[in-house]
Design an enzyme around this catalytic site. Structure first.
Site, mmCIF file in Angstrom:
data_model
loop_
_atom_site.group_PDB
_atom_site.id
_atom_site.type_symbol
_atom_site.label_atom_id
_atom_site.label_comp_id
_atom_site.label_asym_id
_atom_site.label_seq_id
_atom_site.Cartn_x
_atom_site.Cartn_y
_atom_site.Cartn_z
ATOM 1 N N SER A 36 0.888 -0.961 0.066
ATOM 2 C CA SER A 36 0.002 0.163 -0.006
ATOM 3 C C SER A 36 0.959 1.376 0.001
ATOM 4 O O SER A 36 1.878 1.333 1.028
ATOM 5 C CB SER A 36 -0.916 -0.081 1.292
ATOM 6 N N ASP A 252 2.533 11.066 -25.501
ATOM 7 C CA ASP A 252 1.527 11.493 -26.296
ATOM 8 C C ASP A 252 1.741 12.839 -26.965
ATOM 9 O O ASP A 252 1.483 13.098 -28.078
ATOM 10 C CB ASP A 252 0.054 11.529 -25.528
#
Length: 310
Positions: A36, A252
């Site tokens: 976690s 991108d």
């Protein structure tokens, strides 16, 4: 030049882990992995490869058309695209689905752990390349498996030059699939990690893969990029940056720069340098669509970075 950008539209939730992942993952215990990460910093952005590429391409002065599928929760994103003047004619809403959701956790070394829910993206094959008129250039970005296969075939059948950009979708395809994409595509762009996956899947070298397309582009982050074209390797340096804020979406932005250069008929050197500068500008901002520039600002920074006029 009208450029059809196929791929995902998604909401990006970006979280910052203020440590190194490697300090919290025990290599000999991965069979019982239960980790976690506390992420005190979190932001939510409009994203998805198609949206990200179209955003930067439009800012450069290109003419992108987004082709994607979205869910019933797309309203706010749709309003945002309208405000940005981005064409949504070929964005299809699929009832009973969510828009794609990407959950990105970045550590202090800019390593990332991502989880992606495709949602409506799994229905992207309902869109057809032939539905869009006047298209002169395209890109097949990460999308639903069937959509990537069909859109690649459709671009090829219509004799529209296009970039094959498998990105995060690459694990969905085997070597035969990848070779078929390369036989249909005009250009291919992958990052350095994806290039190694492509080599492993096909059993070919980069030089051999480059023979199957007009150009094979491999991006290498801060180390720049390489363009294999016309039997030679063109080395593109990275552009100087003021600071590293968020690497998400830099690839991108690079692709948008290359598409713009292709539409303008620029040399591969210039196409790669435009892409490199777009990526550099993007990394200085959080999120994938929060960077902004005017063309005069871009031209000045290009001149400063590469010693040439654009």
């Amino acid at each position: 030049m009208k450029t059809l950008v196929t791929g995902s539209l998604a909401f990006d939730t970006i979280m910052v882990f203020e440590d190194q992942f490697k300090n919290h993952i025990l290599p000999d215990q991965t069979h019982i992995l239960n980790v976690s990460f506390l992420v005190p910093e979190m932001t939510r952005h409009y994203g998805g490869c198609a949206g990200n590429i179209a955003y930067t391409l439009a800012m450069l002065g290109g003419d992108p058309l987004i082709m994607a599928t979205v869910g019933e929760d797309f309203g706010a994103y749709s309003q945002y695209l309208e405000q940005k003047g981005l064409n949504q004619e070929y964005v299809t809403q699929v009832a009973g689905t969510f828009t794609g959701q990407c959950f990105i956790t970045t550590d202090v070394d800019n390593n990332q752990i991502n989880a992606f829910h495709p949602g409506a993206m799994n229905h992207a094959h309902v869109n057809k390349v032939g539905d869009a008129s006047g298209i002169e250039l395209g890109i097949v970005g990460p999308d639903g498996r069937d959509a990537m296969i069909q859109h690649s075939e459709q671009f090829a059948e219509l004799n529209i030059p296009f970039v094959f950009d498998p990105g995060q979708g690459l694990p969905m395809f085997d070597g035969a699939d990848c070779l078929k994409f390369l036989s249909e595509a005009t250009y291919t762009i992958v990052n350095d990690y994806e290039s190694q996956m492509l080599l492993g899947k096909t059993g070919l070298t980069l030089e051999q893969l480059a023979e199957k397309v007009d150009a094979l582009i491999v991006t290498r982050g801060g180390s720049g990029s390489e363009i294999y074209a016309n039997g030679e390797k063109i080395v593109i340096p990275s552009a100087p940056i003021s600071s590293v804020v968020d690497p998400t979406g830099c690839g991108d932005a690079y692709r948008a720069g290359v598409l713009f250069g292709l539409a303008k008929g620029y040399s591969w050197q210039v196409c790669g340098q435009i892409g490199a500068l777009c990526g550099a500008i993007k990394i200085e901002h959080s999120g994938t669509q929060n960077h902004a520039f005017t063309m005069s600002e871009f031209a000045e920074r290009y001149r400063s970075a590469f010693g040439q006029d654009l």
